[in-house]
Scaffold this active site. Structure first.
Site, PDB file in Angstrom:
ATOM      1  N   GLU A 434      82.994  23.440  10.857  1.00 51.41           N
ATOM      2  CA  GLU A 434      83.192  24.236  12.353  1.00 51.41           C
ATOM      3  C   GLU A 434      84.230  23.027  13.120  1.00 51.41           C
ATOM      4  O   GLU A 434      83.812  22.063  13.313  1.00 51.41           O
ATOM      5  CB  GLU A 434      81.719  24.208  13.076  1.00 51.41           C
ATOM      6  CG  GLU A 434      81.940  24.092  14.467  1.00 51.41           C
ATOM      7  CD  GLU A 434      80.118  23.845  14.963  1.00 51.41           C
ATOM      8  OE1 GLU A 434      79.511  23.626  14.481  1.00 51.41           O
ATOM      9  OE2 GLU A 434      80.268  24.001  16.202  1.00 51.41           O
ATOM     10  N   ASP A 512      77.190  21.984  13.219  1.00 53.90           N
ATOM     11  CA  ASP A 512      76.477  20.981  13.983  1.00 53.90           C
ATOM     12  C   ASP A 512      75.131  21.338  13.824  1.00 53.90           C
ATOM     13  O   ASP A 512      74.844  22.447  13.859  1.00 53.90           O
ATOM     14  CB  ASP A 512      76.731  20.997  15.494  1.00 53.90           C
ATOM     15  CG  ASP A 512      78.125  20.415  15.553  1.00 53.90           C
ATOM     16  OD1 ASP A 512      78.539  19.444  14.758  1.00 53.90           O
ATOM     17  OD2 ASP A 512      78.911  20.687  16.729  1.00 53.90           O
ATOM     18  N   ASP A 514      72.714  22.053  16.137  1.00 52.07           N
ATOM     19  CA  ASP A 514      72.526  22.493  17.767  1.00 52.07           C
ATOM     20  C   ASP A 514      72.440  24.023  17.573  1.00 52.07           C
ATOM     21  O   ASP A 514      72.706  24.581  16.716  1.00 52.07           O
ATOM     22  CB  ASP A 514      73.338  21.653  18.469  1.00 52.07           C
ATOM     23  CG  ASP A 514      74.980  22.220  18.470  1.00 52.07           C
ATOM     24  OD1 ASP A 514      74.909  22.948  17.686  1.00 52.07           O
ATOM     25  OD2 ASP A 514      75.604  21.409  19.360  1.00 52.07           O
ATOM     26  N   ASP A 516      74.611  25.936  19.011  1.00 54.11           N
ATOM     27  CA  ASP A 516      76.065  26.284  19.006  1.00 54.11           C
ATOM     28  C   ASP A 516      76.203  26.508  17.375  1.00 54.11           C
ATOM     29  O   ASP A 516      76.794  27.431  16.710  1.00 54.11           O
ATOM     30  CB  ASP A 516      77.153  25.561  19.633  1.00 54.11           C
ATOM     31  CG  ASP A 516      77.367  26.072  21.017  1.00 54.11           C
ATOM     32  OD1 ASP A 516      76.653  27.061  21.428  1.00 54.11           O
ATOM     33  OD2 ASP A 516      78.018  25.509  21.624  1.00 54.11           O
TER      34      ASP A 516
END
Ligand code: 0RA
Length: 646
Positions: A434, A512, A514, A516
């Protein structure tokens, strides 16, 4: 049924029986697929299948499955009870024969649709062989009968332990730890999904599941009861819960064609994906086969005829193809076949030729009636087909672009790809990362011999909401096709993914840790699920697991993947430790990323598998679809991978 009069072979046969049970223990994968979580759950399905058979015969309407506190399983039904009388040929109780003779189950009930050599139907004796302990209890003929076994070996002859005025069978088994070495922990969700599926496939049967390992807020055991009055009709509604229907009703039929029981249900929604699910004898045939071909044939010919006669397609400039009739279609085909031939890589493709025309005829009749009785719906469907044909035309052009840019087609690799030097796909890994910045770190951290990096820009396209041509026109998606070297269309199937020239055998999604990141991960997975399912099925798709924390004390550095690990590390460092929480891959330097997430020696990759295509289909349409409330609820429950078992 059981009482065949033939006593001469008894000793030879019982020796064979023993050998059979030993063979199951020696080669368990031959019987139950594998000895991982899948095989472990398979044991339950095997036992439940027997009760379902009894229910299909009309002798039983309630099945209860319990996950006991110690991870043993109890399956109980209110059928006739397994016969306990003397089995003349074997010289022991029929119950003992069923429990200890491989392949005995089918012999008792010639009319049942048992799957021999398929995924299920290897018999409850297999479960017995693979259990450190099993107890069978039968209520029958006014008595309670019992027999116990250890690793398939009978502990005592069938005995009566009391009186009873009901009938039924209860089986409790403890999976053998020495066989299922990876885990003997049952997943409630996995079992619940299968029981729900079974209840839709066998309407009128109540199947309840209780988990005695966990209690809810009210102090009651976790559990659900599944019951479907309308069968496939309700299954379709369940699958399409988060989609917007195009027509008012589920179109459904149930009946027998050429002696083959056929059940079909379908609906059109306003979406663009085709969701076909097929079953043979309650087993999900992931790879389709003759029943699905029959469905497609019946659908296409009926709709084509209707559209031609209606004049609704008069102004269309191009030919309608089979695919156009299936955009926004959700359908289930379920057939019962006495001697199913299973083919294909995972033995989930039906091969019996005679089934094609049976299903095709059933679908033609069902659909012809519906279209005649619902002209408004018919018009909606034809309009949708027309749009699909137009979009396909546009998609074909866009797809050609994808093909032309294919490396093997001479178009060259995407500019953003940092390729590896090894040319053997078997050794090679492609990391989908990403963002450009994390991409840069990964590029520096990787082993360039066998690891390639393809950075993806921000959010990739939500394919669930996009028409096909938009998907093939999307830059990021084009890059994925070109980098992987895969094309669309094989000799057998023009829409199938051609993996012959796949350039990397591991494709790793690295996002990541998280919210997102997990959203992007889901977007990429949705794309793979809808457009490259073969890549998942081939076991090529993985998810990287970057750590959440770095714990430091002096020159000592340790990584933690969750809060518990972090606390344990802090503890062992005995004070003075500093904790860094990684908010994204970008916060790690190249060396850290290599150490924790990319180095095959230390990293953990989770392989993405499609445990249950029906359930995954529902999850993706919910996560990525238009309706917000169910999605929010699902994400809040934080079970993004409920059925994407990695
Ligand atoms: C064969 C014959 C009969 C019952 C069954 C099989 C049977 C097997 C299982 C396995 C789990 N639950 C079951 N319930 C029944 C009965 C034949 C008769 O009563 O005439």
């Amino acid at each position: 049924m059981s009482e065949e009069v033939n006593t001469t072979q008894y000793s030879a046969d019982s020796i064979q029986a023993l050998e059979g049970m030993e063979h199951v223990r020696m080669r368990p994968s031959m019987y139950i697929g594998d000895v991982g979580p899948r095989g472990l759950h398979h044991l339950v399905y095997e036992v439940v299948d027997n009760s379902i058979d009894e229910a299909m015969g009309g002798y039983c309407d309630t099945i209860t499955v319990t996950i006991n506190e110690d991870n043993s399983i109890t399956v109980e039904d209110n059928g006739r009870g397994i016969p306990v009388g003397l089995h003349k040929k074997e010289g022991v109780s029929a119950l003992e024969v069923v429990m200890t003779k491989i392949g005995a189950g089918g012999k008792f009930d010639k009319d049942s649709y048992k799957v021999s050599g398929g995924l299920h139907g290897v018999g409850v004796s297999c479960v017995n062989a693979l259990s450190e302990h099993l107890k069978a209890t039968v209520h029958r003929e006014g008595k309670i009968w019992e027999q116990e076994y250890e690793r398939g070996k009978t502990l005592y002859p069938v005995k009566s332990v009391g009186n009873s005025n009901i009938t039924g069978t209860i089986v409790t088994f403890h999976p053998d730890k020495t066989i299922f070495t990876q885990t003997i922990e049952y997943s409630y969700d996995t079992l619940a999904n299968r029981m729900r599926e079974l209840s839709y496939l066998n309407k009128g049967v109540t199947i309840s599941l209780t988990d005695k390992r966990r209690k809810d807020d009210k102090g009651e055991f976790i559990g659900e009861t599944f019951y479907s009055e309308e069968g496939l009709r309700e299954f379709i509604k369940f699958l399409d819960e988060t989609r917007v229907p195009l027509i008012q009703n589920v179109i459904a039929m149930e009946g027998e064609k050429n002696g083959i029981p056929v059940e079909v249900a379908m609906i059109y929604n306003t979406g663009f994906s085709e969701n076909l699910h097929s079953y043979v004898n309650n087993i999900n045939t992931h790879e389709g086969g003759t029943h699905l071909s029959g469905f497609r044939r019946g659908l296409t010919s009926t709709l084509k005829k209707y559209a031609d006669n209606s004049g609704l397609l008069d102004k269309l400039k191009f030919e309608i193809s089979g695919d156009d009739f299936r955009e926004g279609l959700t359908a289930i085909v379920s057939v019962k076949v006495a001697e199913p031939q299973f083919e294909g890589q995972t033995k989930t493709k039906l091969g019996n030729r005679e089934v094609t025309s049976a299903v095709s005829q059933a679908v033609s009749e069902m659909l012809t009636n519906y279209l005649e009785e619902h002209p408004e719906d018919a018009k909606q469907i034809v309009e949708k087909v027309k749009l699909a044909a137009q979009a396909r035309h546009a998609a074909a052009k866009a797809r050609e672009m994808v093909q032309r840019k294919n490396p093997m087609g001479g178009g060259g690799l995407p500019g953003k790809l940092s390729d590896c030097s090894d040319q053997d796909p078997e050794n090679c890994e492609l990391f989908l990362v990403e963002g450009d910045s994390a991409g840069g770190t990964a590029k520096m951290g990787r082993d360039r011999n066998f690891q390639a990096i393809l950075p993806l820009r921000g959010k990739i396209l939500n394919v669930e909401k996009a028409m096909q041509h938009k998907v093939f026109e999307n830059e990021e998606i084009k890059n994925i096709y070109t980098a992987l070297g895969v094309t669309i269309g094989t000799e057998e199937d023009s829409k199938a993914l051609n993996l012959e020239k796949l350039r990397y055998h591991k494709v790793v999604i690295m996002c990541d840790a998280d919210v997102d990141g997990s959203h992007i991960e889901t977007l990429i997975l949705t794309f793979f699920f809808r457009y490259m399912r073969e890549l998942i099925e081939g076991g090529h798709v993985y998810i990287a697991t970057p750590p959440l924390y770095l714990v430091k004390k002096g020159s000592k550095k340790r990584y933690a993947w969750n809060d518990k690990e972090r606390d344990e590390i802090v503890e062992t460092m005995k004070g003075g430790a500093t904790i860094q929480r990684y908010k994204g891959l970008g916060e790690m330097n190249a060396e850290q990323l290599w150490d924790t997430t990319m180095n095959p020696e230390y990293r953990t990759l989770r392989r993405v598998t499609i445990e249950n295509a029906t359930e995954s289909d529902r999850i993706f349409s919910m996560l990525m679809g238009d309706e917000v409330p169910p999605r929010r609820e699902f994400i809040e429950n934080n079970a993004v991978y409920a059925n994407i078992d990695a």
